[in-house]
Each structure stands twice: as structure tokens, then as C-alpha cells.
Design an enzyme around this catalytic site. Sequence first.
Site, PDB file in Angstrom:
ATOM      1  N   GLU A 296     -15.634   6.789 -16.260  1.00  0.00           N
ATOM      2  CA  GLU A 296     -14.887   7.268 -15.105  1.00  0.00           C
ATOM      3  C   GLU A 296     -13.453   7.646 -15.495  1.00  0.00           C
ATOM      4  OE1 GLU A 296     -14.437   8.073 -10.929  1.00  0.00           O
ATOM      5  OE2 GLU A 296     -16.235   7.466 -12.027  1.00  0.00           O
TER       6      GLU A 296
ATOM      7  N   ARG B 111      25.547   6.712  22.455  1.00  0.00           N
ATOM      8  CA  ARG B 111      24.936   7.036  21.172  1.00  0.00           C
ATOM      9  C   ARG B 111      25.988   7.206  20.072  1.00  0.00           C
ATOM     10  NH1 ARG B 111      19.814  11.082  20.769  1.00  0.00           N
ATOM     11  NH2 ARG B 111      18.232   9.662  21.563  1.00  0.00           N
TER      12      ARG B 111
ATOM     13  N   ASP C 244     -20.184 -31.547 -13.406  1.00  0.00           N
ATOM     14  CA  ASP C 244     -21.356 -30.682 -13.490  1.00  0.00           C
ATOM     15  C   ASP C 244     -21.032 -29.351 -14.178  1.00  0.00           C
ATOM     16  OD1 ASP C 244     -19.805 -29.679 -11.427  1.00  0.00           O
ATOM     17  OD2 ASP C 244     -21.424 -29.584  -9.956  1.00  0.00           O
TER      18      ASP C 244
ATOM     19  N   THR D 151      31.007   4.455  17.213  1.00  0.00           N
ATOM     20  CA  THR D 151      31.623   3.912  15.994  1.00  0.00           C
ATOM     21  C   THR D 151      31.576   4.890  14.835  1.00  0.00           C
ATOM     22  OG1 THR D 151      29.529   2.884  15.342  1.00  0.00           O
ATOM     23  CG2 THR D 151      31.070   1.542  16.644  1.00  0.00           C
TER      24      THR D 151
ATOM     25  N   LYS E 292      28.741  -2.099   1.024  1.00  0.00           N
ATOM     26  CA  LYS E 292      29.156  -1.390  -0.198  1.00  0.00           C
ATOM     27  C   LYS E 292      30.527  -1.861  -0.651  1.00  0.00           C
ATOM     28  CE  LYS E 292      30.185   3.164  -2.132  1.00  0.00           C
ATOM     29  NZ  LYS E 292      30.056   4.631  -2.001  1.00  0.00           N
TER      30      LYS E 292
ATOM     31  N   HIS F  52     -14.902  -2.544 -10.731  1.00  0.00           N
ATOM     32  CA  HIS F  52     -14.554  -3.184  -9.464  1.00  0.00           C
ATOM     33  C   HIS F  52     -13.504  -4.277  -9.659  1.00  0.00           C
ATOM     34  CE1 HIS F  52     -17.582  -0.853  -7.492  1.00  0.00           C
ATOM     35  NE2 HIS F  52     -18.539  -1.349  -8.238  1.00  0.00           N
TER      36      HIS F  52
ATOM     37  N   ILE G 122      21.750   3.850  14.837  1.00  0.00           N
ATOM     38  CA  ILE G 122      22.373   4.757  13.881  1.00  0.00           C
ATOM     39  C   ILE G 122      23.725   4.209  13.422  1.00  0.00           C
ATOM     40  CG2 ILE G 122      23.261   7.088  13.487  1.00  0.00           C
ATOM     41  CD1 ILE G 122      20.204   6.889  13.817  1.00  0.00           C
TER      42      ILE G 122
ATOM     43  N   ARG H 143      -7.061  11.044  -2.398  1.00  0.00           N
ATOM     44  CA  ARG H 143      -8.142  11.745  -1.683  1.00  0.00           C
ATOM     45  C   ARG H 143      -8.651  10.924  -0.506  1.00  0.00           C
ATOM     46  NH1 ARG H 143     -12.705  12.604  -5.202  1.00  0.00           N
ATOM     47  NH2 ARG H 143     -11.875  10.878  -6.427  1.00  0.00           N
ATOM     48  N   TYR H 144      -8.791   9.646  -0.707  1.00  0.00           N
ATOM     49  CA  TYR H 144      -9.152   8.719   0.383  1.00  0.00           C
ATOM     50  C   TYR H 144      -8.977   7.302  -0.129  1.00  0.00           C
ATOM     51  CZ  TYR H 144     -13.714   9.096  -2.039  1.00  0.00           C
ATOM     52  OH  TYR H 144     -14.709   9.139  -2.978  1.00  0.00           O
TER      53      TYR H 144
END
Length: 510
Positions: free
Chosen positions: A322, A64, A464, A67, A138, A270, A127, A210-211
Site C-alpha cells: 500500500e 462593538r 497463567d 477599546t 506581548k 491496521h 474582538i 479523500r475521506y
Amino acid sequence: MIKVRRALLSAYDKTGIVELGRRLASLEVELLSSGGTARSLEEAGLSVRTVSDLTGFPEVFGGRVKTLHPKVHGGLLFRRDDPGDQQQAQEQGIEPIDLVVINLYPFEETVSDPDASRQDIVEKIDIGGPAMLRAAAKNHAHVAVLVDPADYEPVLAEIESEGGLKEETTRRLAAKTFARTASYDAAIASWLGEEAGAFALCGHDRMDLRYGENPHQGAAAYRIPGEGGGVLQAELHQGKAISFNNVADLDAAWSLAHDFERTGCAIIKHANPCGAAEADTPLQALEDARACDPVSAFGGIYAFNGEVDGATVASMLEGFVECVIAPGYDDEARALFKKKKNVRVLQAPLRTSRRPGRHVKRIVGGLLVQDWDDLAHAQDEWKVVTKRSPTDDEREALAFAWRVARHVKSNAILFAGPGRTLGIGAGQMSRVDSVKLARSKAAEQDLSLDGSAVASDAFFPFRDGLDALHEAGASAVIQPGGSKRDDEVIAAADEHGIAMIFTGRRHFQH
């Protein structure tokens, strides 16, 4: 040019790693490695210096930790052109590492395996790998990083032919590396979030809702750092917290509000416009927009592109509203809203530039990503294809209809007069059905379509559609063109005396 003298190889997926090591060794590059990668290289007869030899510290905890050491990360991060960094590296015995070759533990594959235990999945959270990748990326001005075996060959070829790597190459590899670590972290965050019964999206500010679209669905919204001018960055002045559907509809309304050239009002139901208008005042824009389909406007989402005054709010509150979103509200408007505490009132500054980033849609097993459809109109690309050209009034109405139609779900047909919608047909499987729907909406409100302008988000596949528009009373049409039967469609327009413009741009919205 980055000279590669020392490379650290640590690959879970060993594809191509031995050949890479062999070619690097032939260039007199010192190979550093650990664990299974070191064994693979040694078995191939290559000389490998172990990471433990570099650090003077053994691998511990079953591998684990191997390095995560200053001599590794110092070798990756110290700036070769900084005298202070160079001195500290020399004092601490830190040797430069010029190339890092890493691919990560297969977390995504493991979490997708139905037979994998929770412990199996946890152990596949890398890790040290991401830490080294990020460090190298970087410092890409001095270090090259390879995270994808597909890049081995072109990088080797550049080193062999150029004697090193150009900074434009290492910059590109760094960008690819950060994209990989970001997706890797996002997968881990998503799995842990699902385990905890929560939503997680790596690196984003979460706002629980809320949902979802329906009460049995959990939901959350994510604010993207650095992106402003959207619904999620708006200030909620009053009303309950906005819901999943509110967010979607507010976004649709707010996007349309940005396309008005004058004072405008958009009403969304909608995710589709049920009315839109431009006028000299917000009150007139509201009344013209609502007149298009007042039944659908009941309980709708209202968006304005300028400050909303008291007279506009008084008219708006005659029906059920709304949500409202605008750049600002005067004192009278705020006072009137306070009498209707359930109305959600949001304020957000209008965007001054195009939307950043990309449009992303989640599907099973992945993501669909595309550029934003931000082209409201590009009149220099328009082409009159009929014998009759539009009048000035018709061209004004066509331009307005074209801007609004791109916010209507496909198949989209929109009848308009100058600065206002008259009938909207959205989301039909047939373009002729969209024409019929738009006509019926206009007829319900006794809105005449005689002399109206029509926008279609995509081409007419048959004549058409033009025949139906003529029957409805339209005198001008704007559409992308591009059908195999464009000649027939143009002939139908000429037959009916309709002026028609091809834009060359389609505006599907699914």
C-alpha cells in the site's frame, strides 16, 4: 518589578471584579473601564475613568468598538525602557496601562446553547478583548495581564507585599493568556468550519483527505508549524494522495522505524506491527519482517530507517504494497516503483531528536493530552528477578522485543528472536489471549518459538501467562512488573527455567 499605577478592567464575567477594583484603588491604582464593568465598579462607590474619556472617542456600533484605539493599544504596547517609544508616547499623549483585567465574551457557552441563534453566536465573538489581551501579553516585560479570576488574589497579594509584580509572574500570566486566546480562536474557527462543511483547526496547515476511516466520513490532516520529521512533512514521490488510514498507519510504521538500532523494516497493518526486523541489509530486514505474518503484510505499510535499494523493492513488490516510507531510495528502487504507480512512495528524513509537543487525542467534550511514550529501552533500569539471568543472545532478543512491543496495541505480547519478530498478539482483552494469538500466528508460518524471547507491554496479573509462554517454548521474558502477584509470576518463571527481566516501565497503547 512592574509597578501598577493604571489598570484597565473589562470583564464579561464580573466574578470578583468589584473586590479586585476596590483593592487596586486602595493601592492608589487608577481604574479604567467601560460598559457594564464600569457601571459595576461605580455602583460599588469606586472612582472609574472611562475608556471614552481616555481616548476622546465614544463607544460606537452598540459597543462593538470601544477599546480599539491607539491610546489603549499604545498604552499597552509601548516599551517603557525604549527612549524612542517613551518620546512618541509623550508626543501622542499616550498614558501607560500597567495591568489589564479581561475575560472574554462567552462564545463557547453560547455556541453550546441549542436555543442560541446564529446572530447570538456571532455577537459573542469578542474582538477588542483578545486584541488587548494579546497586546498586554506581548509586552509582558512591562504589563501584567489577568484573564482568569482565579489569578486575582495571588496577583493582588504579590502587589501588596512586593510593591509590584515580578517579571516571572507576568511571563506566566502571558503564557496563560495566549493559551486562552488560542483556544478561543480555535472554538470560533471550528464552529465556522462546521457551518461551511469544512474542517478547521486554528493556526495549523490543513491538508484535505479523500475521506476518513470510512468513505462516508469527511477528514483532514493538519501540519503543525515547526514540527518536522513526520509523515505529514514527507514528500510523496508517487501514488494517490494518502488517506486518513494511510496517515495513521504510516505514522505507526515511521515511529517504529526510529526505534531500530540497525538497518530495520517495520510492516504495519491496521496500526499494529505484523512484522519487524533488524539485519545487515534492508532486503534481509524486509524478508525477516514479512516472514512473521505474510498474510497480514499483504497490502501493508512498510517503513525503513535507511536508504532502500532495488533488490529490496523487487522483493517487496512480489506482494501487494500500500505505502512505503523511508529516508531515501536509490535509482534502481525508484525505477522499479514507477512500474507500480499505485504504490504510494514517501520520503522523509529521520528525526534526530525526541518528538516535540504532546500526544493529543480527541474525545467527546474535550481532549486527552499526554507526554509522548518515547522511551524505547532504558537498560540501566532493568532488573533480573529470576534465578537464571538471560544469556547474551536472549538479552539481545529481549531488547529488540521490548522496543517493538511498545508499538503494539494493548494487551501486547510479542515473541522474538535476535533482531526479528516471530509472533505478535495485539489488542486482546486478556493477556493470555494475546499469547494464544501470537502462538497461532507463529504456527501458521512454521516459526519455532523454542528458545524465543517474549515482551509484554504490561505486567502479568496471574501466573497463567507465564505458564502459557513456557508451553509455547519461550526461554526469556521482559515485562514491567508491578503486579500484586509478582512473586507468583516469578516463581512460575523459576519453575520453568525462564529468565525474566522487570523494566519498571509500562508501554500501554490504546
